[in-house]
Design a protein around this motif. Structure first.
Motif, PDB file in Angstrom:
ATOM      1  N   VAL A  60       5.561   8.174  -0.237  1.00 30.38           N
ATOM      2  CA  VAL A  60       5.845   9.301   0.657  1.00 30.38           C
ATOM      3  C   VAL A  60       7.350   9.447   0.815  1.00 30.38           C
ATOM      4  N   ASN A  61       7.787  10.653   1.162  1.00 24.39           N
ATOM      5  CA  ASN A  61       9.199  10.872   1.470  1.00 24.39           C
ATOM      6  C   ASN A  61       9.323  11.540   2.834  1.00 24.39           C
ATOM      7  N   GLN A  62      10.549  11.878   3.195  1.00 27.65           N
ATOM      8  CA  GLN A  62      10.818  12.515   4.485  1.00 27.65           C
ATOM      9  C   GLN A  62      11.320  13.939   4.272  1.00 27.65           C
ATOM     10  N   SER A  63      10.724  14.649   3.327  1.00 24.70           N
ATOM     11  CA  SER A  63      11.194  15.986   2.971  1.00 24.70           C
ATOM     12  C   SER A  63      11.215  16.895   4.195  1.00 24.70           C
ATOM     13  N   GLY A  64      12.290  17.626   4.331  1.00 27.44           N
ATOM     14  CA  GLY A  64      12.462  18.525   5.463  1.00 27.44           C
ATOM     15  C   GLY A  64      13.208  17.918   6.629  1.00 27.44           C
ATOM     16  N   GLY A  65      13.277  16.599   6.688  1.00 25.12           N
ATOM     17  CA  GLY A  65      13.910  15.944   7.821  1.00 25.12           C
ATOM     18  C   GLY A  65      15.402  16.210   7.923  1.00 25.12           C
ATOM     19  N   ASN A  66      16.053  16.438   6.793  1.00 23.62           N
ATOM     20  CA  ASN A  66      17.493  16.714   6.813  1.00 23.62           C
ATOM     21  C   ASN A  66      17.824  18.075   6.204  1.00 23.62           C
ATOM     22  N   ALA A  67      16.832  18.963   6.140  1.00 20.25           N
ATOM     23  CA  ALA A  67      17.011  20.241   5.452  1.00 20.25           C
ATOM     24  C   ALA A  67      18.151  21.066   6.041  1.00 20.25           C
ATOM     25  N   HIS A  68      18.229  21.138   7.362  1.00 15.74           N
ATOM     26  CA  HIS A  68      19.289  21.940   7.991  1.00 15.74           C
ATOM     27  C   HIS A  68      20.668  21.365   7.659  1.00 15.74           C
ATOM     28  N   SER A  69      20.797  20.052   7.735  1.00 17.41           N
ATOM     29  CA  SER A  69      22.097  19.427   7.467  1.00 17.41           C
ATOM     30  C   SER A  69      22.547  19.657   6.035  1.00 17.41           C
TER      31      SER A  69
ATOM     32  N   LEU B  11       0.810  -1.218   0.000  1.00 13.91           N
ATOM     33  CA  LEU B  11       0.000   0.000   0.000  1.00 13.91           C
ATOM     34  C   LEU B  11       0.842   1.266   0.000  1.00 13.91           C
ATOM     35  N   ILE B  12       2.003   1.208   0.662  1.00 19.03           N
ATOM     36  CA  ILE B  12       2.798   2.416   0.900  1.00 19.03           C
ATOM     37  C   ILE B  12       4.274   2.132   0.642  1.00 19.03           C
ATOM     38  N   VAL B  13       4.922   3.041  -0.080  1.00 20.04           N
ATOM     39  CA  VAL B  13       6.377   3.035  -0.226  1.00 20.04           C
ATOM     40  C   VAL B  13       6.889   4.333   0.377  1.00 20.04           C
ATOM     41  N   SER B  14       7.841   4.223   1.287  1.00 21.01           N
ATOM     42  CA  SER B  14       8.379   5.385   1.990  1.00 21.01           C
ATOM     43  C   SER B  14       9.878   5.497   1.714  1.00 21.01           C
ATOM     44  N   SER B  15      10.307   6.625   1.176  1.00 22.56           N
ATOM     45  CA  SER B  15      11.729   6.817   0.910  1.00 22.56           C
ATOM     46  C   SER B  15      12.443   7.247   2.182  1.00 22.56           C
ATOM     47  N   ASN B  16      13.762   7.162   2.158  1.00 21.57           N
ATOM     48  CA  ASN B  16      14.567   7.479   3.336  1.00 21.57           C
ATOM     49  C   ASN B  16      14.630   8.977   3.586  1.00 21.57           C
ATOM     50  N   GLY B  17      14.830   9.769   2.534  1.00 23.25           N
ATOM     51  CA  GLY B  17      14.974  11.213   2.684  1.00 23.25           C
ATOM     52  C   GLY B  17      14.006  11.948   1.790  1.00 23.25           C
ATOM     53  N   ALA B  18      14.449  13.104   1.295  1.00 27.11           N
ATOM     54  CA  ALA B  18      13.583  13.875   0.399  1.00 27.11           C
ATOM     55  C   ALA B  18      13.542  13.252  -0.989  1.00 27.11           C
ATOM     56  N   GLY B  19      14.662  12.658  -1.416  1.00 32.46           N
ATOM     57  CA  GLY B  19      14.714  12.048  -2.742  1.00 32.46           C
ATOM     58  C   GLY B  19      14.002  10.710  -2.778  1.00 32.46           C
TER      59      GLY B  19
ATOM     60  N   LEU C  47      15.365  14.444  -8.138  1.00 35.11           N
ATOM     61  CA  LEU C  47      15.592  13.847  -9.452  1.00 35.11           C
ATOM     62  C   LEU C  47      14.268  13.308  -9.966  1.00 35.11           C
ATOM     63  N   THR C  48      13.774  13.905 -11.049  1.00 34.70           N
ATOM     64  CA  THR C  48      12.543  13.471 -11.699  1.00 34.70           C
ATOM     65  C   THR C  48      12.799  13.396 -13.194  1.00 34.70           C
ATOM     66  N   ARG C  49      11.794  12.997 -13.940  1.00 33.43           N
ATOM     67  CA  ARG C  49      11.951  12.989 -15.403  1.00 33.43           C
ATOM     68  C   ARG C  49      12.224  14.393 -15.937  1.00 33.43           C
ATOM     69  N   GLU C  50      11.639  15.387 -15.280  1.00 35.06           N
ATOM     70  CA  GLU C  50      11.830  16.762 -15.727  1.00 35.06           C
ATOM     71  C   GLU C  50      13.222  17.289 -15.393  1.00 35.06           C
ATOM     72  N   SER C  51      13.778  16.889 -14.250  1.00 35.67           N
ATOM     73  CA  SER C  51      15.070  17.445 -13.829  1.00 35.67           C
ATOM     74  C   SER C  51      16.264  16.625 -14.304  1.00 35.67           C
ATOM     75  N   ARG C  52      16.052  15.392 -14.751  1.00 32.39           N
ATOM     76  CA  ARG C  52      17.163  14.557 -15.213  1.00 32.39           C
ATOM     77  C   ARG C  52      17.867  15.227 -16.397  1.00 32.39           C
ATOM     78  N   GLY C  53      19.165  15.435 -16.286  1.00 31.59           N
ATOM     79  CA  GLY C  53      19.930  16.061 -17.362  1.00 31.59           C
ATOM     80  C   GLY C  53      19.646  17.544 -17.544  1.00 31.59           C
ATOM     81  N   MET C  54      19.080  18.194 -16.534  1.00 25.86           N
ATOM     82  CA  MET C  54      18.688  19.605 -16.649  1.00 25.86           C
ATOM     83  C   MET C  54      19.886  20.532 -16.820  1.00 25.86           C
ATOM     84  N   ILE C  55      21.021  20.172 -16.215  1.00 28.82           N
ATOM     85  CA  ILE C  55      22.215  21.017 -16.294  1.00 28.82           C
ATOM     86  C   ILE C  55      23.267  20.296 -17.126  1.00 28.82           C
ATOM     87  N   GLY C  56      23.458  20.789 -18.339  1.00 27.67           N
ATOM     88  CA  GLY C  56      24.424  20.192 -19.256  1.00 27.67           C
ATOM     89  C   GLY C  56      25.361  21.241 -19.837  1.00 27.67           C
ATOM     90  N   ALA C  57      25.954  20.931 -20.981  1.00 32.39           N
ATOM     91  CA  ALA C  57      26.942  21.830 -21.581  1.00 32.39           C
ATOM     92  C   ALA C  57      26.362  23.213 -21.848  1.00 32.39           C
TER      93      ALA C  57
END
Length: 349
Positions: free
Chosen positions: A105-114, A80-88, A220-230
């Protein structure tokens, strides 16, 4: 609810022992641990019975057959649920989960300060050329300090790509602590929302042209993959620094190597890689003006405990029929609710 009627599993390790402590305090929850090397006769029944999967290992630390893709979902019909470790959440095929009625679900914000502190530390170290000075002193005698002249960060411009929890904290530190001007590219937030996060909303090309520091802080999403190139590195100023604490594959490593070799930018701080950890012979590790770390920006005692607690709270709340606060695929909720009701006899709130 009967004893051990709610099944949760993870592979290799968790962010912090607090996660296991919180789940094991509940008589109705069973927590199973698998290893990458667990034989199929061990992991197959656990997958088949699982209601929740807590991903604790990073992408390259997790065996491919434990990445969440269509095949794993077929083998886990009760999931029913997949939970990632961090924001990614790059080990998770979100579209496949949505099609299967699985909440992500993710844990967005949990490591923001670090992570924000790490990004800022990289900026300061690069600007003051501390890493270059350290390496030069270890290799040479009679070092001329004028050859290692740095620049001040105070009053300069940082461009933040993705101003979510981490990006927002970087903006606060840079504007408040260092008096920097903050630009932000985030297509998911309005100009007013970005202004409330101490930044000016701009398009990506403008950000790259105007910034003295570029910090990548989006998932990292389909939209951001390879966003910064030459093309994108060519838009940056020759004195500018590139810093990423987000995910590998958002930037093109070969294009970055070329930009550094041809002095199109001044240097880079890299915490994330296409392959993690990168091998010592990686081309980018051969530059003295590259500051490198092996995806450790969020690896602090405080962040790990925080993420473990948040992850446990979200899983337990979800298994109790509550709506978790950090949902990646909210469009799945109606289908998920139906599947949850079939599993536990009640519809989630």
């Amino acid at each position: 609810m009967t004893v051990n009627s709610k099944r949760v599993f993870y592979v290799r390790y968790l962010a912090h022992p607090i996660y296991a402590d919180m789940l094991r305090a509940r008589a109705d929850v069973r927590l199973d641990k698998l290893e990458n090397e667990s034989p199929e006769e061990v992991f197959a029944p656990i997958l088949r019975q699982a209601h929740a999967y807590q991903i604790g290992a990073a992408r390259d630390e997790l065996a491919p057959h434990f990445h969440v893709h269509a095949d794993l979902l077929r083998r886990a019909p009760n999931l029913l649920i997949v939970s990632s470790n961090g924001a990614g959440f790059d080990p998770v095929d979100v579209e496949a989960c949505t099609a299967a009625g699985v909440l992500v679900v993710n844990q967005s914000g949990g490591n923001a300060h670090s992570v924000a502190e790490h990004a800022l530390g990289m900026m300061l170290t690069l600007s003051k050329r501390i890493i270059e000075a350290d390496r030069t002193l270890r290799r040479q005698s009679g070092v001329n300090r004028n050859d290692l002249m740095g620049t001040e960060v105070q009053g300069r411009t940082i461009g933040i790509i993705g101003i979510g929890n981490v990006g927002r904290r970087i903006a606060e530190l840079c504007s408040g602590l260092l008096g920097m001007k903050v630009l932000a590219y985030d297509p998911y937030l309005s100009r007013e929302e970005i202004a409330a996060r101490a930044a000016e909303k701009v398009e990506l090309d403008e950000l790259l042209r105007r910034s003295d520091y570029v910090s990548i802080n989006c998932p990292l999403t389909r939209e951001s993959r390879g966003m910064i190139g030459a093309r994108e590195f060519a838009l940056m100023q020759p004195h500018a620094y590139f810093v990423t604490t987000a995910r590998g594959f958002i930037h093109d490593e070969a294009a970055l190597e070329d930009a550094l070799r041809n002095k199109r930018i001044a240097g880079a701080g890299l915490d994330v890689w296409a392959k993690e950890p990168p091998p010592p012979e990686h081309p980018l590790l051969q530059f003295d003006n590259v500051l490198a770390s092996p995806h450790t920006a969020g690896v602090t005692r405080e962040a790990r405990e925080n993420m473990g607690r948040i992850a446990a709270e979200q899983i337990l709340d979800a298994l109790d029929g509550k709506r978790p606060p950090r949902i990646i695929n909210p469009e799945v909720w109606p289908r998920y609710s139906e599947r949850f009701a079939r599993a536990f006899g009640l519809r989630p709130q």
